[in-house]
Every structure is written in structure tokens, then in C-alpha cells.
Design an enzyme around this catalytic site. Structure first.
Site, PDB file in Angstrom:
ATOM      1  N   ASN A  55      32.881  -1.105  21.236  1.00 11.01           N
ATOM      2  CA  ASN A  55      33.791  -0.477  20.272  1.00 11.01           C
ATOM      3  C   ASN A  55      33.295  -0.795  18.862  1.00 11.01           C
ATOM      4  O   ASN A  55      33.517  -1.891  18.353  1.00 11.01           O
ATOM      5  CB  ASN A  55      35.214  -1.014  20.489  1.00 11.01           C
ATOM      6  CG  ASN A  55      36.208  -0.412  19.510  1.00 11.01           C
ATOM      7  OD1 ASN A  55      35.905   0.570  18.830  1.00 11.01           O
ATOM      8  ND2 ASN A  55      37.393  -1.007  19.431  1.00 11.01           N
ATOM      9  N   LYS A 102      34.299   0.463  16.153  1.00 13.72           N
ATOM     10  CA  LYS A 102      35.359   0.637  15.151  1.00 13.72           C
ATOM     11  C   LYS A 102      34.828   1.496  13.997  1.00 13.72           C
ATOM     12  O   LYS A 102      34.048   2.420  14.260  1.00 13.72           O
ATOM     13  CB  LYS A 102      35.874  -0.724  14.690  1.00 13.72           C
ATOM     14  CG  LYS A 102      36.247  -1.598  15.903  1.00 13.72           C
ATOM     15  CD  LYS A 102      37.001  -2.836  15.571  1.00 13.72           C
ATOM     16  CE  LYS A 102      37.314  -3.589  16.851  1.00 13.72           C
ATOM     17  NZ  LYS A 102      38.081  -4.803  16.633  1.00 13.72           N
ATOM     18  N   HIS A 152      44.274   1.330  21.441  1.00 13.66           N
ATOM     19  CA  HIS A 152      43.727   0.078  20.892  1.00 13.66           C
ATOM     20  C   HIS A 152      44.746  -0.556  19.944  1.00 13.66           C
ATOM     21  O   HIS A 152      45.486   0.148  19.253  1.00 13.66           O
ATOM     22  CB  HIS A 152      42.409   0.354  20.152  1.00 13.66           C
ATOM     23  CG  HIS A 152      41.687  -0.908  19.787  1.00 13.66           C
ATOM     24  ND1 HIS A 152      41.996  -1.613  18.650  1.00 13.66           N
ATOM     25  CD2 HIS A 152      40.714  -1.590  20.428  1.00 13.66           C
ATOM     26  CE1 HIS A 152      41.210  -2.691  18.606  1.00 13.66           C
ATOM     27  NE2 HIS A 152      40.429  -2.699  19.673  1.00 13.66           N
ATOM     28  N   GLU A 205      44.503  -1.796  17.146  1.00 11.98           N
ATOM     29  CA  GLU A 205      44.394  -1.389  15.739  1.00 11.98           C
ATOM     30  C   GLU A 205      45.031  -0.026  15.512  1.00 11.98           C
ATOM     31  O   GLU A 205      45.424   0.305  14.392  1.00 11.98           O
ATOM     32  CB  GLU A 205      42.914  -1.426  15.300  1.00 11.98           C
ATOM     33  CG  GLU A 205      42.448  -2.875  15.134  1.00 11.98           C
ATOM     34  CD  GLU A 205      40.959  -3.102  15.305  1.00 11.98           C
ATOM     35  OE1 GLU A 205      40.196  -2.121  15.289  1.00 11.98           O
ATOM     36  OE2 GLU A 205      40.561  -4.275  15.461  1.00 11.98           O
ATOM     37  N   GLU A 212      43.559  -6.851  26.144  1.00 20.97           N
ATOM     38  CA  GLU A 212      43.077  -7.458  24.902  1.00 20.97           C
ATOM     39  C   GLU A 212      44.228  -8.161  24.201  1.00 20.97           C
ATOM     40  O   GLU A 212      45.000  -7.514  23.475  1.00 20.97           O
ATOM     41  CB  GLU A 212      42.531  -6.386  23.963  1.00 20.97           C
ATOM     42  CG  GLU A 212      41.396  -5.567  24.511  1.00 20.97           C
ATOM     43  CD  GLU A 212      40.611  -4.942  23.376  1.00 20.97           C
ATOM     44  OE1 GLU A 212      39.498  -5.404  23.105  1.00 20.97           O
ATOM     45  OE2 GLU A 212      41.131  -4.005  22.746  1.00 20.97           O
ATOM     46  N   GLY A 255      38.966 -10.243  17.016  1.00 18.00           N
ATOM     47  CA  GLY A 255      38.472 -10.607  15.682  1.00 18.00           C
ATOM     48  C   GLY A 255      38.613 -12.088  15.393  1.00 18.00           C
ATOM     49  O   GLY A 255      38.546 -12.511  14.243  1.00 18.00           O
ATOM     50  N   SER A 269      37.017 -11.228  21.071  1.00 18.58           N
ATOM     51  CA  SER A 269      36.044 -12.294  20.789  1.00 18.58           C
ATOM     52  C   SER A 269      35.092 -12.564  21.954  1.00 18.58           C
ATOM     53  O   SER A 269      34.827 -13.717  22.307  1.00 18.58           O
ATOM     54  CB  SER A 269      36.752 -13.580  20.344  1.00 18.58           C
ATOM     55  OG  SER A 269      37.480 -13.323  19.156  1.00 18.58           O
TER      56      SER A 269
HETATM   57  P1  PGA Z   1      36.147  -8.283  18.832  1.00 18.85           P
HETATM   58  O1  PGA Z   1      37.011  -6.945  18.962  1.00 18.85           O
HETATM   59  O2  PGA Z   1      35.194  -8.290  19.999  1.00 18.85           O
HETATM   60  O3  PGA Z   1      35.428  -8.137  17.520  1.00 18.85           O
HETATM   61  O4  PGA Z   1      37.103  -9.423  18.867  1.00 18.85           O
HETATM   62  C1  PGA Z   1      37.469  -6.523  20.210  1.00 18.85           C
HETATM   63  C2  PGA Z   1      38.326  -5.303  20.077  1.00 18.85           C
HETATM   64  O5  PGA Z   1      38.974  -5.082  19.064  1.00 18.85           O
HETATM   65  O6  PGA Z   1      38.372  -4.492  20.974  1.00 18.85           O
END
Ligand code: PGA
Length: 249
Positions: A7, A9, A93, A95, A163, A169, A209
Site C-alpha cells: 500500500n 498510500k 483502510h 485512513e 490492521e 505507522g 508496522s
Molecule cells: P505501515 O502501514 O506498514 O506503514 O505501518 C500499514 C498500513 O497502513 O496499511
């Protein structure tokens, strides 16, 4: 077969950089034995990569709309995605949820994308962990609403990415033992929605992460069939991450 979702983003800022990242992932994908990769670049860049797709490497979107055409300024149609040879999408997601997406909206998106024959990666996850287990109700509700009335025949195109929002993050993922506990809970909930046997066939991924140095342990001890990777999927270490997962027997 395991799945790794990349992903990206809203990164990187230029097509040139995107092409570099893509080509690194593409190179390693040619050697994969047990893993498929779905790279989800920003939608504007996605059509540049569809020609390079093969069985182990697909291009996906990070979000999709629940109508296929019409007066919906700025939205992404699943029918148009398929016409561009983009056959997978992330839905729900955290976000996007943070920007206002509800379980009900996510349900519509899942339904439409599956009806259009897309592979759907449904993201679920609690924003924080309380001591009374209320977070389990959050997960349960996300699944129950998003997957209500889904036709059994389209379940082969569904994957669920767990998640925990607090691990996205962050510096550390959730522990593999806790991930394992959550996969059992998610399977149980899917079993209530469908049947136990069908629930077993829906892959569960972990995201939050995940890096090259913890991916193997998460897959081996977390009981997941794959990973959803954010930051690390933009770096050169993503190649090591993919190799580490593919090496697991
Ligand atoms: P990250 O993001 O691996 O940077 O923690 C995962 C995600 O948002 O799907």
C-alpha cells in the site's frame, strides 16, 4: 498461496520514482514460489503498471467507489478499473475511515467491487485497545456490517486485512501471539457470517508496522496468510521482506 499487499498510500510524488519502486518489486516477483504481490500505487499511476502484471504480481487500487458510473465527481469506478486491467482493490483502510467512511459505506463498496469481479482486501481494525475487550465488538461489527449479504460465490475473491490502527505507522507491530489470537477471533466471526468451512477459505492478512525484519515471524507465528505493508513497500528492503515470506515453507 500467501498474499503481500503493497500500500503505497499517496507516495511517491513522481511517476519516475514510482517506476523505480515498481521495477524492484517486479524483479523479485518473477522468482516467487508461494507468494503473490498486489501493488496498490496511487490510482493516477496505476495504469502505467498493468502491462507488467503476471500471476504473482498484480496492480490494485487503494479505494473504490460503490457505483460503476454516473454523476460522482472524483470517484473511482470498479467497472472502469477492470476495463484498465486493474482487478484488485483495498476497501475500508483506516485512513479512509478516518476521513469519514462508515461500515455501511464500506459494505456498499465491498458488494459492488465483488459484483464487478474484483479481488477485495477489506481492512478492519480497532483504533485502541481497552482492557475489557470492547475492541472485539468493534472488529465484530466491522465484519458483520461490511460483509452482510455477500454472495458465497464471490467469497473466493475476498481477503480480510486485520490492521490495529495503533500499530499503523508505528515503530512496532502487534506481537505475533496477539495477532494469532485475533486471527482466531476473525475466523470465528466469519464462521458466524458464512459457514465454518467457508470461513476457513478466506485469507486473513496482518498490517501495521511490518518490516523486512519482522515479516517472517508475523506470518509464521501469527497464523496469517499474508501481510499488508505500508512504508516498507516503498523502500529497497521490501525485496527482502518478500523473499523472507516466500521462503517460509
Ligand atoms: P505501515 O502501514 O506498514 O506503514 O505501518 C500499514 C498500513 O497502513 O496499511
Amino acid at each position: 498461496m500467501r498474499t503481500i499487499i503493497a500500500n503505497w498510500k499517496m507516495n511517491p510524488e513522481t511517476l519516475q520514482e514510482a517506476k523505480q519502486i515498481w521495477s524492484g518489486t517486479k524483479r523479485v516477483s518473477a522468482q516467487l514460489k508461494r507468494t503473490q504481490i498486489i501493488v496498490c500505487p496511487p490510482a493516477l499511476f496505476a495504469p502505467n503498471f498493468t502491462k507488467g502484471q503476471h500471476k504473482k504480481l498484480q496492480v490494485g487500487l487503494q479505494d473504490i467507489f460503490h457505483e460503476t458510473k454516473g454523476s460522482y465527481t472524483g470517484q473511482l469506478s470498479p467497472t472502469m478499473a477492470r476495463d484498465m486491467d486493474i482487478n484488485a482493490t483495498i476497501v475500508g483502510h483506516s485512513e479512509r475511515r478516518k476521513l469519514g467512511e462508515t461500515n455501511e459505506l464500506i459494505h456498499k463498496k465491498v458488494m459492488t467491487a465483488l459484483n464487478q469481479g474484483m479481488t477485495v482486501v477489506l481492512c478492519i481494525g480497532e483504533t485502541y485497545r481497552d482492557n475489557d475487550g470492547a475492541y472485539l465488538n468493534v472488529i465484530r461489527e466491522q465484519l458483520m456490517i461490511a460483509l452482510a449479504n455477500i454472495q458465497r460465490s464471490s467469497l473466493s475473491k475476498l481477503q480480510v486485512a486485520y490492521e490495529p490502527v495503533w500499530a499503523i505507522g508505528a515503530t512496532e507491530p502487534m506481537t505475533a501471539t496477539d495477532i494469532h489470537g485475533m486471527t482466531i477471533f476473525i475466523k470465528k466471526t466469519l464462521g458466524e457470517l458464512f459457514s465454518k468451512d467457508l470461513a476457513r477459505t478466506i485469507p486473513i492478512l496482518y498490517g501495521g508496522s511490518v518490516f523486512a525484519d519482522n515479516a517472517r515471524e508475523i506470518v509464521e507465528k501469527g497464523g496469517v496468510q499474508g501481510l499488508l505493508v505500508g512504508r516498507e513497500s516503498l523502500t529497497i528492503s521490501f525485496i527482502d521482506l518478500i523473499k523472507a515470506v516466500d521462503a517460509i515453507k
